[in-house]
Scaffold this motif. Structure first.
Motif, mmCIF file in Angstrom:
data_model
loop_
_atom_site.group_PDB
_atom_site.id
_atom_site.type_symbol
_atom_site.label_atom_id
_atom_site.label_comp_id
_atom_site.label_asym_id
_atom_site.label_seq_id
_atom_site.Cartn_x
_atom_site.Cartn_y
_atom_site.Cartn_z
ATOM 1 N N VAL A 273 115.830 46.020 37.842
ATOM 2 C CA VAL A 273 114.585 46.038 38.242
ATOM 3 C C VAL A 273 114.195 43.987 38.304
ATOM 4 C CG1 VAL A 273 113.553 47.491 36.443
ATOM 5 C CG2 VAL A 273 114.099 45.540 35.064
ATOM 6 N N THR A 274 113.101 44.366 39.173
ATOM 7 C CA THR A 274 112.661 43.039 38.868
ATOM 8 C C THR A 274 111.093 42.738 39.147
ATOM 9 O OG1 THR A 274 113.868 41.991 40.516
ATOM 10 C CG2 THR A 274 112.499 40.484 41.382
ATOM 11 N N PHE A 275 109.998 41.641 37.960
ATOM 12 C CA PHE A 275 109.128 41.586 38.531
ATOM 13 C C PHE A 275 108.889 40.163 38.314
ATOM 14 C CE2 PHE A 275 111.336 41.690 34.148
ATOM 15 C CZ PHE A 275 111.240 40.403 33.727
ATOM 16 N N ASP A 276 107.591 39.816 38.278
ATOM 17 C CA ASP A 276 107.016 38.415 38.283
ATOM 18 C C ASP A 276 106.698 38.305 37.346
ATOM 19 O OD1 ASP A 276 106.597 39.158 41.375
ATOM 20 O OD2 ASP A 276 104.893 39.608 41.169
ATOM 21 N N GLN A 277 107.071 36.832 36.943
ATOM 22 C CA GLN A 277 107.266 36.056 35.641
ATOM 23 C C GLN A 277 105.815 35.950 35.235
ATOM 24 O OE1 GLN A 277 109.091 32.401 35.074
ATOM 25 N NE2 GLN A 277 109.530 32.533 32.543
ATOM 26 N N SER A 278 105.048 35.683 35.581
ATOM 27 C CA SER A 278 104.004 35.449 35.288
ATOM 28 C C SER A 278 103.365 34.128 34.094
ATOM 29 C CB SER A 278 103.017 36.433 35.704
ATOM 30 O OG SER A 278 101.273 36.514 35.471
ATOM 31 N N SER A 301 114.870 33.997 40.497
ATOM 32 C CA SER A 301 113.777 33.476 41.805
ATOM 33 C C SER A 301 113.153 32.713 42.376
ATOM 34 C CB SER A 301 115.271 34.296 42.594
ATOM 35 O OG SER A 301 114.439 33.854 43.827
ATOM 36 N N GLY A 302 112.848 31.695 42.085
ATOM 37 C CA GLY A 302 111.424 31.256 42.075
ATOM 38 C C GLY A 302 110.707 31.364 40.635
ATOM 39 N N ASP A 303 109.571 33.087 41.153
ATOM 40 C CA ASP A 303 108.557 33.440 40.046
ATOM 41 C C ASP A 303 109.457 34.656 39.781
ATOM 42 O OD1 ASP A 303 106.704 30.272 40.103
ATOM 43 O OD2 ASP A 303 105.393 31.540 41.627
#
Length: 347
Positions: A273-278, A301-303
């Motif tokens: 799964v992938t999610f925005d770190q925020s 990977s980035g954010d």
């Protein structure tokens, strides 16, 4: 002067629109699923009357807006400010809900959604049609839970989908005939389904499909795979309920695979799964595999954070939850789970 006023008005409208959109995107609904109330003969699907009362009292005292599932879907889809919203669902239509659960809902003035499997209506330990009519007059939404409550994933595709559609249509027709309503929401028996079954539910005109993987519904959720927290047995204490009532959604932007279906006799599955770190704290990332240990890998990977979860040992059960949680900088926990189903394991 006119141009300045126009610019100010445009800026105001853009700010308002942005605020409204942000409020909608942040809308969440925490859902709970119950089965029996005050029936200690079946501890794995039962909650005590005292605990159910404590759950409802907590929602009341903490100003939660309690909605039916169809109302919650409307809430998630429409613009507006975020509120504290909860839904109470009851699967299978057991009589213990009518005798012990419904009076408590009436006491607190709360609605709920009851999902019934029509083949068992009026049978031993189940509500009959008259009791279901009484539920309707007391703020209870009736949902479709199939006719036979069968293990549809045990059937090979494509026959599975014809059998599933026919079964759900039978339930719809019976509910229409006996209660005069057409249910708008559906709950998959045992929480078992595949993407094509979800498509069938959508094609039939339902507005939502309810699963049994735990988690929090949000504005970007797949409406035909909505999660709910189970509330029975050891999971039904007030402490655990409060923890789930205050849980936030972990908004996954990519999930592989999307299906819940395992390959019979195949290797234990890996979830990515992938999610925005925020505002999420990477150091507080956790992974759980029901009935065993979880091997967790992560990369940034980035954010974005990409998480891979796999079990520490072979899966033995028919249904196994993988759960990922992470804490944010404000102290709130976020939750996501994926339910694996192995049809090769019979129950």
């Amino acid at each position: 002067m006119l141009s300045i006023r126009l610019l100010w008005l445009v800026a105001l409208l853009l700010t308002t629109a942005s605020s409204t959109l942000l409020g909608q995107m942040n809308r969440e609904v925490v859902g709970f699923v119950y089965h029996r109330v005050g029936d200690s003969r079946y501890p794995s699907t039962n909650i005590s009357i005292e605990n159910f009362d404590a759950h409802l009292n907590y929602l009341k005292q903490n100003d939660f807006k309690v909605l039916t599932i169809s109302e919650a879907v409307d809430y998630l889809k429409k613009p507006g400010e975020r509120e504290r919203v909860a839904v109470i669902t009851i699967d299978d239509g057991y009589e213990s809900f009518y005798k012990n659960g419904l009076p408590l809902l009436k006491k607190y003035g709360f609605p709920a959604t009851v999902f019934i499997n029509t083949e068992t209506v009026g049978g031993s330990s189940y509500m009959d049609w008259k009791q279901l009519e009484d539920c309707l007059s007391n703020k209870i939404e009736i949902g479709n839970h199939s006719h036979s409550h069968a293990y549809f994933l045990n059937e090979a595709a494509p026959a599975r989908y014809e059998a599933f559609r026919n079964d759900v249509e039978t339930a719809q027709a019976l509910i229409k005939e006996r209660l005069g309503i057409t249910p708008k929401v559906f709950a998959y028996p045992y929480g078992e389904f595949d993407p094509k079954m979800a498509e069938v539910v959508q094609e039939m005109g339902f507005v939502a499909g309810l699963a049994q993987n735990s988690g929090v519904m949000h504005a970007e959720s797949n409406l035909f795979s909505l999660p709910r927290f189970p509330m029975a047995s050891a999971f039904s204490s007030l402490e655990k309920f409060v923890s789930k009532a205050n849980m936030r959604a972990l908004k996954v932007t990519a999930e592989k695979p999307e299906s819940f279906l395992m390959t019979a006799n195949g290797p234990s599955p890996t979830l990515q799964v992938t999610f925005d770190q925020s505002n999420l704290m990477e150091s507080q990332l956790q992974c759980f595999v029901q009935g065993g240990s979880c091997v967790l890998e992560k990369k940034k990977s980035g954010d974005k954070i990409e998480v891979t979860a796999k079990p520490g040992s072979a899966l033995r059960s028919r249904r196994t939850l993988y759960t990922i949680t992470i804490k944010d900088g404000d102290g709130h926990w976020h939750w996501f789970s994926h339910l694996w189903v192995n049809p090769g394991v019979k129950e």
